[in-house]
Every structure is written in C-alpha cells, then in structure tokens.
Design an enzyme around this catalytic site. Structure first.
Site, PDB file in Angstrom:
ATOM      1  N   ASP A 469       2.409  17.036  12.829  1.00  0.00           N
ATOM      2  CA  ASP A 469       1.835  18.303  13.276  1.00  0.00           C
ATOM      3  C   ASP A 469       2.911  19.381  13.256  1.00  0.00           C
ATOM      4  O   ASP A 469       4.020  19.168  13.758  1.00  0.00           O
ATOM      5  CB  ASP A 469       1.263  18.160  14.696  1.00  0.00           C
ATOM      6  CG  ASP A 469       0.480  19.410  15.109  1.00  0.00           C
ATOM      7  OD1 ASP A 469       1.080  20.317  15.692  1.00  0.00           O
ATOM      8  OD2 ASP A 469      -0.729  19.467  14.809  1.00  0.00           O
ATOM      9  N   GLU A 512      -3.217  22.139  10.881  1.00  0.00           N
ATOM     10  CA  GLU A 512      -1.813  22.001  10.507  1.00  0.00           C
ATOM     11  C   GLU A 512      -1.340  20.561  10.656  1.00  0.00           C
ATOM     12  O   GLU A 512      -0.140  20.303  10.788  1.00  0.00           O
ATOM     13  CB  GLU A 512      -0.945  22.913  11.373  1.00  0.00           C
ATOM     14  CG  GLU A 512      -0.861  22.554  12.858  1.00  0.00           C
ATOM     15  CD  GLU A 512      -1.962  23.206  13.687  1.00  0.00           C
ATOM     16  OE1 GLU A 512      -2.997  23.556  13.087  1.00  0.00           O
ATOM     17  OE2 GLU A 512      -1.788  23.348  14.904  1.00  0.00           O
TER      18      GLU A 512
END
Length: 589
Positions: A469, A512
């Site tokens: 992440d 993301e």
C-alpha cells in the site's frame, strides 16, 4: 510377446541412452557456459576497472616541475624562462624579479625550495632594496625591479613575497617599518593606493595597485604580528565598496569605470583577505562579510566561465586564461567554496596545457598558475596502478559438442516433450482465458489473482501473499493531482514487475494497493522479496514528487487455507506496518 518384450527393452535402452546423452550434454554445456561466463565476467570487470583507471588516473608530477624550474635559476639567483639563454645579459631585466617570485612561490608550494640556491635568490632580491630620507626626514624603503630603477609598490610586493617564502624577512639589512611607510605614502584620501611602477594611472587609486599594496602590507603585518587599526580598515573597505559596478555586478579597476576583468574580482578578495591579520578561518569570515560574494559567484558563472570549463580574464570573451583560472580557484579555495566550481573541467583544462613534463603553457608564470590550481584542488601526485589483465580459463572442447548430445537425446524424447508441451499449453490457455487486466497499470486484476490462487493451491504447494500500500497516497493526489497519482501507480507497477519472478502474479488489488501471489514460496523468501521491494521503492526518485514509501503485509498459506483467510492475515500485517510508522514490512503467520 517376445517381440514386444524386445521392443520394450530396446525402447528402455534408447531412453537410457537418451538420458545419458542428455546428462552428458547438460554437464558439458553447463561447464562450457560456466567457464565462458566466468571468463566474460572477469573480462568485463577488467574492462570496467581499465575504464575507471583511465578516467581517474589524473595526477601531476611536482618533481618534474621542480626540476624544470631548478635548471632555470641563474647563478646569481634569478630565474629565466629559457635555460639555453640563462647566462645572456639580456635575461636579467625588469621582469626578472617577478619571474623569480613566481618560481620561488611555485617551489614553496611544491616543497621544492631545497632544489635551488635560496641564498643566491635572497641576495638577488636584497640587491634591489633601497632606503632614503623623505621630505619629512623619515626613513622610507622599498624594492625596485632593477638597480637603476625607482622603487615601486609592485616590485616591493614581489620582493616581500619572495623573501617571506625564503624565510629571509628577518634579514638585518631590511627595515620593514621603513618599507611599510613607503607603501602607506602611496595611499590616497579615498583609501586606495597608487604605484609609480604603473605610470598610466598617474597618482590615481586603482584596484591593481591597491591589491599589491595590501598584499605587501599584509606580509609585513603578519611577520611583525601587528593589526591594522579600525580607521584604516574602514577607509579601505569603503574604497573597495566604491569600486562595485552595479551593472556588471563585479569590481571595477577604478572608481566609475566598467567592471570587465576577472582579475579585479581576485584583487578585491585578496586585498580584504590581507586587511585582517588573523587565523585563516577569521580571515575567511572577514572577507566574506565584506565581499558581495553571491553576486560575484553569479557573475563568474554567467560571464567568465568558458566552453573549456576554465575561466576567462575578460567578460564574455570565452577565451580561457590559466592566470584568471588560478586566481578565481585561489579565491574559492580560500573562502571554502570549491564545491561551487567545476573542478573536473578545470583540472582537465590545466593538464591539457602541459607542454612538457612539469611545464604548463611554456613559461614560468603559467606553470606557477597551473601548479597552484592542481595543488589547491588536491590533485593526486601519484599515478594509479594499472589493473592487471585476468588469467582466463581454457576450454578444451568445441562449443557445439553439447548440442550434438542434445540432438541425440531429443530424437528419443520428442514424443514426451511434445505431449508435455501440449499439456502445458492447454493449462496456459485455460488460465489465460480468465485473465483480466487493470487498465491503468496493465497489471492483472483481482479476479485473475483469485483464479491463479485456485490454480496453484490445487497442487497443495505453499503460497505467499504480499500486500503493498502506497503511504500517504491521498496527499499525492491532493497536492499534485490525480494524473501524478496515476503516474506513481504506473511507475510502481513497472518497478515491482521488473523485480519479481516470472512465476509470481502481480495484481492491482484496488486503489493504491497491490498484491503479489508467490507460488511455491515459504515465509522467508517472501519476507526477503518484500523488504527488497520496499528498499527499491524507498530509493527511487519519482518525477515531480521525489521519493515515496510503501507499507507491506506478508502472509504464507496454511493447510486447508483459503484466499480469504490468507488475505485477511496479509491485510492485518499491512495494517500493523501502517500503525508502526509505515515504510516497513510486517509478516503474520
């Protein structure tokens, strides 16, 4: 039945022969390729070392310069440019004192004064010392270029610099107080100095004459451990300030004239440097406090840097000058600003002007300037050791021999190979028929990764899942826009994709967040891979935003595990990485 048995035995023999041929081919091929690879690696490393050697083997030979100067000393102590004319009367002229000063200064810097007759040189300089009573009955003294010439500030400076280098300033025949009075008698009301040695200025103050006066006075003050009084300092600083040309952002030769000469930048600096008799650090601070150093640096970069990387004397001339380069390097060196200049280009310029071993530019002054630059830039005086060529291993059989063995084995194994290949192709077709790609990154999407997990978990092999992440990704979108955010995701996809195995499945999990499914991978290698990727991302510089970090969560499958439970553990590990400060790898078993 017997025929079938014989056929079966023959087939077994052929298979056995094929296996033997294949093993021998692999062994020979491996040996050949390994040996060849080692040889190529050794040669590559040698070529790299050789290229590095040629690139970094930059040095000069002080002893060559010392020898070059030593043979130019006349028996009477002065120096000449052409040793073939060393005894010619014409070689003793108005320039001899100056040439001698440059030679002695160079030898002092190279620690080579022992190579010359220093006593003869001191006597040569002292012969030019003169004393007289001024109109007020005070004793004044100085030096002349020749015995029949009047005293001057410039020759007095040259003489003092030479005698100081030779440790001869304590000679009882020299009255330093009288010399100081002679110099100060040439100071004008504006604080600057004039010099009868330069009649073109008459009795007007000029920066050239003032710098000669201040260097001479600075030597006397340092030798007698005296300080200039504050009134004198203020008056001289005011004079230097009056020479600032606002249009050209530099110092001019005279008040009201145009600043177009890099020498005058050095003259302003060296004058201020000698205005305070103190430690080098204190002189540095004093000079920086009274120089327009930021404007000067900009002017030098914009107006005096040539295509060769060295400096010109005149503004915008693009004609490199060894003297101008030396003076500006000298200033940057004294002020502790050498990191502001292109040292490599300057060194190359100097070395390209070496006309003979130890000689630069064909005369004493250019040699003095060149060695001054090389010494101040701390260029090595010892050549690097040239790397030795490696001893390569010999190959005693032709490179095609393993392929002949492969050909023999392949004829017998073709059927198995084709069937096995067909099975693999069928599996690949089945798997790829379910492929979905993420439009932004070109990576596989979540559905594909889920299918890949089902495919690999069916064989019972260990699987590891890495979740990635991007830290503070929202800030990237908020501060730089979503296009930049998309660019970051695309670049991350490339970076990660180039650093995982072909068997690993990289997918964009959402937003993301990325996921890597690692077949046949236990926890140890998975954690190593995650840490490697974390370091690569941390070290990469992205356009516009600079550096970013990512947090990682890693987990490895258990018996009777599911993708949901495997993902849950990896996601929990990722959350722990975020909670612990981000930019780290956390594993959860």
């Amino acid at each position: 039945m017997i025929a079938s048995t014989h056929k079966q035995v023959g087939f077994i023999y052929l298979i056995a022969l094929a296996i033997i041929a294949l093993v021998m081919g692999i062994a020979l091929h491996y040996h050949y390729q390994s040996t060849l690879q080692v040889n190529q690696q050794l040669d590559k490393q040698y070529q790299e070392r050789l290229a590095e050697y040629h690139k970094n083997n930059i040095y000069y030979e002080p002893q060559k310069t010392i020898d070059w100067l030593a043979i130019r000393q006349n028996a009477k102590g002065y120096f000449v440019t052409n040793p073939d004319l060393i005894n010619e009367p014409s070689q003793l002229n108005a320039n001899s004192l100056r040439a001698t000063r440059y030679a002695v200064s160079t030898l002092q810097e190279l620690q080579g004064l022992s190579a010359i007759n220093t006593q003869a040189t001191s006597e040569f300089v002292l012969e030019r010392y003169q004393e007289y009573q001024d109109s007020n009955g005070q004793l004044v003294a100085g030096f002349a270029t020749q015995l029949d010439q009047p005293l001057g500030i410039r020759p007095t400076m040259d003489a003092l610099l030479t005698l100081n280098a030779l440790n001869s300033l304590d000679n009882p025949n020299i009255n330093l107080d009288a010399v100081k009075r002679f110099i100060l008698q040439h100071q004008n009301a504006d604080g600057g100095f004039w010099d009868p040695h330069y009649p073109k200025y008459q009795q007007r103050s000029c920066l050239k004459c003032s710098s000669f006066a201040m260097r001479a006075l600075g030597i006397i003050q340092a030798h007698t451990q005296q300080q200039f009084d504050s009134t004198f300092q203020y008056q001289f600083i005011t004079y230097i300030d009056s020479l600032w040309d606002k249009n050209n952002q530099s110092y001019a030769e005279e008040q009201g004239s145009v600043a177009d000469d890099s020498y005058d930048i050095f003259r302003a600096f060296i004058s201020l440097w000698h205005l305070k008799n103190a430690t080098a650090t204190e002189q540095n601070s004093f000079a920086l406090n009274h120089l327009n150093i930021v404007d000067i640096q900009n002017t030098i970069k914009q107006k005096f840097v040539t295509d060769a990387g060295a400096y010109s004397r005149k503004i915008d001339s693009n004609q490199a000058s060894m003297k101008a380069t030396h003076l500006l390097v000298w200033m940057y060196w004294r002020l502790g600003l050498l990191e502001q200049i292109d040292q490599q280009a300057i060194i190359q310029y100097v070395l390209s002007n070496q006309s003979a071993p130890g000689e630069y530019g064909g005369d004493i002054y250019n040699t003095y300037s060149a060695t001054g630059i090389l010494n101040k830039l701390q260029v090595s005086t010892v050549p690097l050791k040239k790397p030795k060529a490696p001893q390569l291993a010999d190959l005693t059989y032709p490179d095609f021999l393993p392929y002949l063995l492969y050909l023999l084995a392949s004829l017998l194994l073709m059927f198995y190979y084709l069937n096995h290949k067909k099975q693999l192709e069928n599996k690949t077709i089945v798997l790829e028929s379910k492929v979905n790609k993420d439009k932004l990154t070109g990576l596989f999407n979540r559905e594909y990764l889920e299918n890949a997990y089902q495919y690999h978990s069916a064989s019972g092999e260990k699987l590891s899942l890495i979740l990635i992440d991007v830290d503070f990704f929202k800030n990237i979108n908020d501060n730089f826009g979503h296009l930049t955010g998309d660019y970051v995701l695309q670049e991350l996809a490339k970076l990660i994709g180039h650093n995982i195995r072909k068997t690993d499945v990289l997918a964009r999990w959402g937003g993301e967040e990325f996921a890597i499914l690692c077949p046949a991978t236990v926890s140890g290698p998975a954690k190593i891979l995650a840490e490697k990727l974390r370091t690569l991302i941390h070290d990469k510089t992205f356009d516009t935003i600079g550096n970013i970090t990512c947090s990682f969560g890693v987990s490895t499958s258990h018996e009777d595990d599911s993708l949901e439970s495997l993902f849950w553990r990896a996601d929990k590990a990722l959350y722990q990485s975020k909670k612990n400060g981000r930019n780290q790898v956390t594993f959860m078993s």
